[in-house]
Design a protein around this motif. Structure first.
Motif, PDB file in Angstrom:
ATOM      1  N   PRO A 161       0.816  -1.224   0.000  1.00 54.85           N
ATOM      2  CA  PRO A 161       0.000   0.000   0.000  1.00 54.85           C
ATOM      3  C   PRO A 161       0.845   1.267   0.000  1.00 54.85           C
ATOM      4  O   PRO A 161       1.938   1.311   0.568  1.00 54.85           O
ATOM      5  N   THR A 162       0.334   2.287  -0.666  1.00 60.78           N
ATOM      6  CA  THR A 162       1.005   3.577  -0.718  1.00 60.78           C
ATOM      7  C   THR A 162      -0.037   4.685  -0.823  1.00 60.78           C
ATOM      8  O   THR A 162      -1.139   4.461  -1.345  1.00 60.78           O
ATOM      9  N   ASP A 163       0.317   5.879  -0.313  1.00 62.94           N
ATOM     10  CA  ASP A 163      -0.562   7.029  -0.480  1.00 62.94           C
ATOM     11  C   ASP A 163       0.025   8.008  -1.496  1.00 62.94           C
ATOM     12  O   ASP A 163      -0.399   9.164  -1.573  1.00 62.94           O
ATOM     13  N   LEU A 164       0.981   7.557  -2.295  1.00 61.82           N
ATOM     14  CA  LEU A 164       1.541   8.394  -3.349  1.00 61.82           C
ATOM     15  C   LEU A 164       0.480   8.676  -4.418  1.00 61.82           C
ATOM     16  O   LEU A 164      -0.442   7.865  -4.617  1.00 61.82           O
ATOM     17  N   ASP A 178      -4.551 -13.795   1.979  1.00 56.94           N
ATOM     18  CA  ASP A 178      -4.306 -13.736   3.419  1.00 56.94           C
ATOM     19  C   ASP A 178      -4.152 -12.309   3.936  1.00 56.94           C
ATOM     20  O   ASP A 178      -3.683 -12.109   5.060  1.00 56.94           O
ATOM     21  N   GLN A 179      -4.528 -11.292   3.135  1.00 57.14           N
ATOM     22  CA  GLN A 179      -4.349  -9.907   3.555  1.00 57.14           C
ATOM     23  C   GLN A 179      -5.609  -9.102   3.267  1.00 57.14           C
ATOM     24  O   GLN A 179      -6.301  -9.344   2.269  1.00 57.14           O
ATOM     25  N   THR A 180      -5.913  -8.175   4.150  1.00 56.27           N
ATOM     26  CA  THR A 180      -7.046  -7.271   3.949  1.00 56.27           C
ATOM     27  C   THR A 180      -6.573  -5.840   4.189  1.00 56.27           C
ATOM     28  O   THR A 180      -5.640  -5.597   4.964  1.00 56.27           O
ATOM     29  N   PHE A 181      -7.230  -4.895   3.536  1.00 48.36           N
ATOM     30  CA  PHE A 181      -6.882  -3.482   3.635  1.00 48.36           C
ATOM     31  C   PHE A 181      -8.158  -2.666   3.704  1.00 48.36           C
ATOM     32  O   PHE A 181      -9.253  -3.155   3.416  1.00 48.36           O
ATOM     33  N   GLU A 182      -8.019  -1.432   4.110  1.00 50.93           N
ATOM     34  CA  GLU A 182      -9.169  -0.541   4.131  1.00 50.93           C
ATOM     35  C   GLU A 182      -9.625  -0.266   2.698  1.00 50.93           C
ATOM     36  O   GLU A 182      -8.807  -0.179   1.784  1.00 50.93           O
ATOM     37  N   LEU A 183     -10.932  -0.129   2.519  1.00 53.32           N
ATOM     38  CA  LEU A 183     -11.436   0.212   1.199  1.00 53.32           C
ATOM     39  C   LEU A 183     -10.860   1.555   0.759  1.00 53.32           C
ATOM     40  O   LEU A 183     -10.752   2.483   1.554  1.00 53.32           O
ATOM     41  N   GLY A 184     -10.482   1.644  -0.495  1.00 49.44           N
ATOM     42  CA  GLY A 184      -9.860   2.856  -1.001  1.00 49.44           C
ATOM     43  C   GLY A 184      -8.348   2.827  -0.966  1.00 49.44           C
ATOM     44  O   GLY A 184      -7.694   3.756  -1.442  1.00 49.44           O
ATOM     45  N   THR A 186      -4.679   2.210  -2.027  1.00 47.35           N
ATOM     46  CA  THR A 186      -3.992   2.090  -3.314  1.00 47.35           C
ATOM     47  C   THR A 186      -2.614   1.481  -3.091  1.00 47.35           C
ATOM     48  O   THR A 186      -2.080   1.526  -1.976  1.00 47.35           O
ATOM     49  N   PHE A 187      -2.041   0.939  -4.153  1.00 44.39           N
ATOM     50  CA  PHE A 187      -0.832   0.134  -4.048  1.00 44.39           C
ATOM     51  C   PHE A 187       0.228   0.618  -5.036  1.00 44.39           C
ATOM     52  O   PHE A 187      -0.084   1.245  -6.051  1.00 44.39           O
ATOM     53  N   HIS A 188       1.487   0.287  -4.726  1.00 38.76           N
ATOM     54  CA  HIS A 188       2.568   0.629  -5.653  1.00 38.76           C
ATOM     55  C   HIS A 188       2.333  -0.079  -6.994  1.00 38.76           C
ATOM     56  O   HIS A 188       2.177  -1.307  -7.032  1.00 38.76           O
ATOM     57  N   PRO A 189       2.313   0.659  -8.114  1.00 37.63           N
ATOM     58  CA  PRO A 189       2.120   0.046  -9.437  1.00 37.63           C
ATOM     59  C   PRO A 189       3.432  -0.549  -9.945  1.00 37.63           C
ATOM     60  O   PRO A 189       4.115   0.021 -10.796  1.00 37.63           O
ATOM     61  N   THR A 190       3.802  -1.703  -9.430  1.00 37.78           N
ATOM     62  CA  THR A 190       5.105  -2.263  -9.769  1.00 37.78           C
ATOM     63  C   THR A 190       5.208  -2.599 -11.260  1.00 37.78           C
ATOM     64  O   THR A 190       6.309  -2.597 -11.815  1.00 37.78           O
ATOM     65  N   PHE A 191       4.077  -2.870 -11.907  1.00 42.85           N
ATOM     66  CA  PHE A 191       4.129  -3.109 -13.347  1.00 42.85           C
ATOM     67  C   PHE A 191       4.625  -1.865 -14.066  1.00 42.85           C
ATOM     68  O   PHE A 191       5.403  -1.948 -15.028  1.00 42.85           O
ATOM     69  N   LEU A 192       4.196  -0.690 -13.596  1.00 45.80           N
ATOM     70  CA  LEU A 192       4.607   0.574 -14.208  1.00 45.80           C
ATOM     71  C   LEU A 192       6.068   0.880 -13.892  1.00 45.80           C
ATOM     72  O   LEU A 192       6.817   1.359 -14.752  1.00 45.80           O
ATOM     73  N   TYR A 193       6.488   0.593 -12.662  1.00 43.74           N
ATOM     74  CA  TYR A 193       7.894   0.801 -12.298  1.00 43.74           C
ATOM     75  C   TYR A 193       8.802  -0.027 -13.205  1.00 43.74           C
ATOM     76  O   TYR A 193       9.825   0.458 -13.697  1.00 43.74           O
ATOM     77  N   ARG A 238       6.709  -5.941  -3.817  1.00 52.38           N
ATOM     78  CA  ARG A 238       5.520  -6.727  -4.133  1.00 52.38           C
ATOM     79  C   ARG A 238       5.004  -7.496  -2.916  1.00 52.38           C
ATOM     80  O   ARG A 238       5.775  -7.910  -2.054  1.00 52.38           O
ATOM     81  N   ILE A 239       3.684  -7.672  -2.889  1.00 51.06           N
ATOM     82  CA  ILE A 239       3.050  -8.373  -1.776  1.00 51.06           C
ATOM     83  C   ILE A 239       2.237  -9.570  -2.250  1.00 51.06           C
ATOM     84  O   ILE A 239       1.480 -10.148  -1.468  1.00 51.06           O
ATOM     85  N   ASP A 240       2.352  -9.928  -3.539  1.00 43.75           N
ATOM     86  CA  ASP A 240       1.583 -11.056  -4.045  1.00 43.75           C
ATOM     87  C   ASP A 240       1.977 -12.324  -3.306  1.00 43.75           C
ATOM     88  O   ASP A 240       3.112 -12.502  -2.878  1.00 43.75           O
TER      89      ASP A 240
END
Length: 310
Positions: A161-164, A178-184, A186-193, A238-240
């Motif tokens: 997760p990131t707030d960038l 096995d992971q949950t996050f708050e709705l809304g 956002t995550f690092h776009p590693t595909f774009l990196y 990555r967190i996959d």
């Protein structure tokens, strides 16, 4: 104001709501389309580099007929081997190991088997392997940059997760099991990196090749060094959910990047000392003799060779 925009989700990268479209009964998958476009771009760029090095036009297309299937099989085998529990463990479905359209291509398996296919085809075609790999290496980076967009279509292989402002929106159904996050969130776009890193590495590689006239597999070695330098830190974001996520404190693919970087660096240093100049001949003696024989049998007619009548 920026915090408010982030909370409202205004500044973020959306993910496609669908990764598959239908042309009548025919499914068009974004993942497969990205891979295909990447392969086409690789062949197109490599062909021009190969001809510029003294190769024969059409060689790359002919080699691709063997190398591409080898690479795809190797990429899938690497993914399945390093994440076997997903398919053969409890609750897994072995048949899903064949579902390549759902994602799951390991780059290192693709490169290893692709190179194997190139070696087999090059020897049959009378092409020297190391200058061929040097011509291919920068082109492969462009193909990888394009192919990574398949992960965007599949909403997979994203970072933590990131707030960038360029955080990537991911549908909760595609979060790790096995992971949950708050709705809304956002995550690092590693595909774009990785896309941007690969394109930058392509530019650096082409520039160094032109200035230093690299040869004897040195461009290929630099490719491995540049790509693994970026892949290592991107992989750590990555967190996959993968089976080999903690091998001595690092993900398995991070170790792979470290080992390959060291090996490529050692080869580059050794090769530059042994071969400071680029090789001029990129075809085998047998291939050159065959081309000379073909030319002798089919001489070019003189210009204006037909008779002229008033």
């Amino acid at each position: 104001m920026p915090d408010l925009l982030l909370q409202l989700g205004v500044l973020s990268i959306p993910s496609p709501s669908e990764g598959t479209w239908y042309l009548g009964p025919l499914p068009i998958r974004g993942y497969a389309l990205s891979i295909i476009l990447g392969i086409v771009a690789t062949i197109w760029i490599a062909e021009r580099r190969w001809v510029a090095r003294g190769g024969v036009a059409g060689d790359i297309q002919d080699l691709a007929i063997v190398a591409v299937p080898f690479g795809l099989v190797g990429a899938r085998l690497y993914h399945v081997a390093t994440d076997a529990g997903r398919y053969f463990g409890e609750g897994g479905n072995p048949w899903e190991a064949l579902y390549i359209w759902r994602g799951g291509l390991g780059i290192w398996g693709g490169i290893a088997f692709g190179v194997l296919g190139i070696v087999v085809a090059a020897r049959r075609q009378g092409v020297r392997v190391r200058p061929l790999l040097d011509a291919l290496a920068p082109a492969v980076l462009v193909g990888q940059a394009i192919g990574r967009w398949g992960n965007w279509f599949n909403q997979e292989l994203y970072g933590r997760p990131t707030d960038l402002p360029w955080g990537l929106e991911i549908d909760p159904r595609n979060w790790p099991a096995d992971q949950t996050f708050e709705l809304g969130t956002t995550f690092h776009p590693t595909f774009l990196y990785e896309c941007m890193w690969s394109l930058a590495a392509f530019a650096v590689l082409v520039l160094l090749d032109r200035r230093l006239r690299l040869g004897h597999g040195q461009v290929a070695a630099l490719y491995v060094m540049l790509y693994t330098a970026g892949r290592g830190w991107i992989e750590m974001l990555r967190i996959d959910d993968v089976q080999l996520t903690d091998v001595g404190g690092l993900r398995f693919n991070v170790w792979t990047s470290i080992v390959l970087f060291v090996l490529a660096t050692a080869y580059l240093v050794w090769s530059r000392r042994r071969h400071p100049e680029r090789e001029e001949q990129v075809l085998t003696d047998e291939r050159l003799a065959a081309l000379a024989a073909e030319t002798a049998q089919d001489p070019v007619p003189p210009s204006g060779g037909g008779s002229v009548r008033d």
